[in-house]
Design an enzyme around this catalytic site. Structure first.
Site, PDB file in Angstrom:
ATOM      1  N   GLU A 139      -5.757   9.754   9.160  1.00 41.85           N
ATOM      2  CA  GLU A 139      -4.361   9.784   9.610  1.00 41.85           C
ATOM      3  C   GLU A 139      -4.214  10.584  10.903  1.00 41.85           C
ATOM      4  OE1 GLU A 139      -1.234   9.586   7.073  1.00 41.85           O
ATOM      5  OE2 GLU A 139      -2.340   8.156   5.840  1.00 41.85           O
ATOM      6  N   CYS A 173      -3.782  -1.124  -2.008  1.00 38.88           N
ATOM      7  CA  CYS A 173      -4.110   0.282  -2.263  1.00 38.88           C
ATOM      8  C   CYS A 173      -5.061   0.389  -3.463  1.00 38.88           C
ATOM      9  CB  CYS A 173      -2.808   1.020  -2.560  1.00 38.88           C
ATOM     10  SG  CYS A 173      -3.034   2.729  -3.021  1.00 38.88           S
ATOM     11  N   ASN A 174      -6.159   1.092  -3.274  1.00 37.98           N
ATOM     12  CA  ASN A 174      -7.123   1.253  -4.362  1.00 37.98           C
ATOM     13  C   ASN A 174      -6.533   2.031  -5.531  1.00 37.98           C
ATOM     14  OD1 ASN A 174     -10.213   0.594  -3.331  1.00 37.98           O
ATOM     15  ND2 ASN A 174      -8.765   0.978  -1.703  1.00 37.98           N
ATOM     16  N   THR A 175      -5.804   3.115  -5.220  1.00 39.23           N
ATOM     17  CA  THR A 175      -5.241   3.936  -6.297  1.00 39.23           C
ATOM     18  C   THR A 175      -4.227   3.125  -7.107  1.00 39.23           C
ATOM     19  OG1 THR A 175      -5.453   5.811  -4.770  1.00 39.23           O
ATOM     20  CG2 THR A 175      -4.211   6.183  -6.786  1.00 39.23           C
ATOM     21  N   ASP A 187       0.865  -1.183   0.000  1.00 38.83           N
ATOM     22  CA  ASP A 187       0.000   0.000   0.000  1.00 38.83           C
ATOM     23  C   ASP A 187       0.900   1.231   0.000  1.00 38.83           C
ATOM     24  OD1 ASP A 187      -2.416   1.561   0.306  1.00 38.83           O
ATOM     25  OD2 ASP A 187      -1.833   1.895   2.383  1.00 38.83           O
ATOM     26  N   SER A 188       0.297   2.392  -0.216  1.00 34.89           N
ATOM     27  CA  SER A 188       1.060   3.638  -0.165  1.00 34.89           C
ATOM     28  C   SER A 188       1.503   3.964   1.266  1.00 34.89           C
ATOM     29  CB  SER A 188       0.195   4.778  -0.696  1.00 34.89           C
ATOM     30  OG  SER A 188      -1.039   4.810   0.001  1.00 34.89           O
ATOM     31  N   TYR A 246      -0.717   8.353  -2.629  1.00 33.48           N
ATOM     32  CA  TYR A 246      -0.756   8.020  -4.047  1.00 33.48           C
ATOM     33  C   TYR A 246      -1.970   8.673  -4.724  1.00 33.48           C
ATOM     34  CZ  TYR A 246       2.631   4.069  -3.804  1.00 33.48           C
ATOM     35  OH  TYR A 246       3.747   3.273  -3.676  1.00 33.48           O
ATOM     36  N   GLY A 247      -2.998   8.925  -3.921  1.00 33.49           N
ATOM     37  CA  GLY A 247      -4.301   9.344  -4.461  1.00 33.49           C
ATOM     38  C   GLY A 247      -4.293  10.625  -5.261  1.00 33.49           C
ATOM     39  N   CYS A 302     -11.295   3.060  -0.835  1.00 33.32           N
ATOM     40  CA  CYS A 302      -9.995   3.564  -0.378  1.00 33.32           C
ATOM     41  C   CYS A 302      -9.641   2.837   0.919  1.00 33.32           C
ATOM     42  CB  CYS A 302     -10.086   5.071  -0.140  1.00 33.32           C
ATOM     43  SG  CYS A 302      -8.617   5.764   0.639  1.00 33.32           S
ATOM     44  N   THR A 303      -8.366   2.533   1.059  1.00 37.36           N
ATOM     45  CA  THR A 303      -7.905   1.764   2.230  1.00 37.36           C
ATOM     46  C   THR A 303      -8.311   2.382   3.568  1.00 37.36           C
ATOM     47  OG1 THR A 303      -5.891   3.040   1.979  1.00 37.36           O
ATOM     48  CG2 THR A 303      -5.849   0.761   1.198  1.00 37.36           C
ATOM     49  N   HIS A 304      -8.339   3.720   3.616  1.00 43.76           N
ATOM     50  CA  HIS A 304      -8.588   4.389   4.899  1.00 43.76           C
ATOM     51  C   HIS A 304     -10.061   4.444   5.296  1.00 43.76           C
ATOM     52  CE1 HIS A 304      -4.542   5.640   4.129  1.00 43.76           C
ATOM     53  NE2 HIS A 304      -4.472   6.437   5.193  1.00 43.76           N
TER      54      HIS A 304
HETATM   55  N1  DGL Z   1      -4.051   3.803  -0.160  1.00 45.10           N
HETATM   56  C1  DGL Z   1      -4.755   4.833  -0.891  1.00 45.10           C
HETATM   57  C2  DGL Z   1      -5.964   4.219  -1.596  1.00 45.10           C
HETATM   58  O1  DGL Z   1      -6.514   3.216  -1.173  1.00 45.10           O
HETATM   59  C3  DGL Z   1      -5.192   5.969   0.013  1.00 45.10           C
HETATM   60  C4  DGL Z   1      -4.044   6.813   0.535  1.00 45.10           C
HETATM   61  C5  DGL Z   1      -3.260   7.460  -0.586  1.00 45.10           C
HETATM   62  O2  DGL Z   1      -3.755   8.384  -1.251  1.00 45.10           O
HETATM   63  O3  DGL Z   1      -2.136   7.020  -0.799  1.00 45.10           O
HETATM   64  O4  DGL Z   1      -6.383   4.739  -2.595  1.00 45.10           O
END
Ligand code: DGL
Length: 269
Positions: A157, A78-80, A15-16, A47-48, A189-191
């Site tokens: 965060e 990570c979704n992105t 993940d990011s 990453y988003g 999104c992971t968060h």
């Molecule tokens: N991990 C990213 C996602 O799931 C969210 C945090 C980021 O922007 O890196 O898209």
């Protein structure tokens, strides 16, 4: 039962940052025997808001690092990164690799009754239309409404998962989707799973919330079963790598995983 050598190899997850630990938590819950290696690209988070090219470059380096650590498969938590780089990585990485988009898409397409699905995620994920494309593969008649919610990641965060301010921000972002009468919303999104309770308060109890983490864990189990690569004996061991700030990662990560992180190694790629 005798373990095949490949079965005891770890699953690589990346993940990011630490958000992907929501996916890791779902995997450890479903498959507690599996060994896991987690890589959080904390030097380059978020990453988003970054371009497809740069996120794909980071994802390639991390995947190659995981392969060098002898993983039996890779999960892009990570979704992105899934939206931007899964197709490319599938071509160049020689272990099975899955992202988080398909599992959440298929699940939501199955449960929507009125065929109106809301997708929330980072700017990158929403711009890529990855969820919408995946859902349309399953059922062309489903309508998707997407909304980027860039403030959600920093809220999580900061540890601001609930409270009035967070609730108000969620209200503003989700107003349009609610007005479209969606009956299902994907937390793309992971968060966002960490905001689930507050999102529930805002949207009421009639909209299904799809949190892709548990859907992905099921997909991982299915794939390993199909390839006869599930680890059958013993308790899983976990290794953690980050590209920056191992101490901070350990502190935040332990809140996510219930003190499962004893050591975090810094690795620049
Ligand atoms: N991990 C990213 C996602 O799931 C969210 C945090 C980021 O922007 O890196 O898209």
């Amino acid at each position: 039962m005798q373990e095949k050598k490949i079965n005891s190899k770890p699953i690589g997850i990346f993940d990011s940052g630490f958000g992907g630990l929501t996916v890791m938590a779902a995997i450890t819950k479903l498959m507690p025997k599996e060994n896991l290696i987690y890589f959080g690209d904390t030097a380059h988070v978020p990453y988003g808001t970054k371009s497809k090219k740069i996120v794909t470059d980071f994802s390639e380096k991390i995947s190659k690092f995981l392969v060098a650590n002898d993983v039996k498969m890779i999960v892009i938590a990570c979704n992105t990164a899934s939206a931007f780089s899964l197709d490319y990585l599938k071509k160049i990485i020689n272990v099975p690799i899955i992202g988080v988009i398909k599992a959440g898409s298929v699940l939501s397409a199955k449960i929507t009754k009125n065929k109106k699905i809301g997708v929330i995620g980072t700017e990158g994920t929403v711009k890529s239309s990855a969820y919408e494309n995946e859902i349309k593969k399953y059922d062309k008649t489903i309508k998707c409404f997407s909304k980027a919610c860039p403030l959600f990641v920093p809220l999580v965060e900061e540890g601001w998962q609930d409270g009035k301010i967070t609730q108000d921000i969620i209200k503003v972002y989700l107003k349009d989707l609610i007005n479209k009468k969606i009956d299902t919303i994907i937390l793309g999104c992971t968060h966002y799973p960490l905001l689930k309770k507050t999102i529930r308060k805002v949207i009421g109890k009639n909209i299904n919330i799809v949190d892709s983490a548990s859907a992905v864990a099921l997909q991982v189990e299915e794939l390993l079963k199909e390839k006869d690569m599930l680890k059958k004996n013993g308790k899983g061991k976990y290794k953690f790598f980050v590209s920056d700030g191992p101490e901070k990662f350990k502190a935040i990560g332990n809140k996510f995983l219930g003190n499962k992180i004893s050591k975090v190694t810094k690795k620049s790629l």
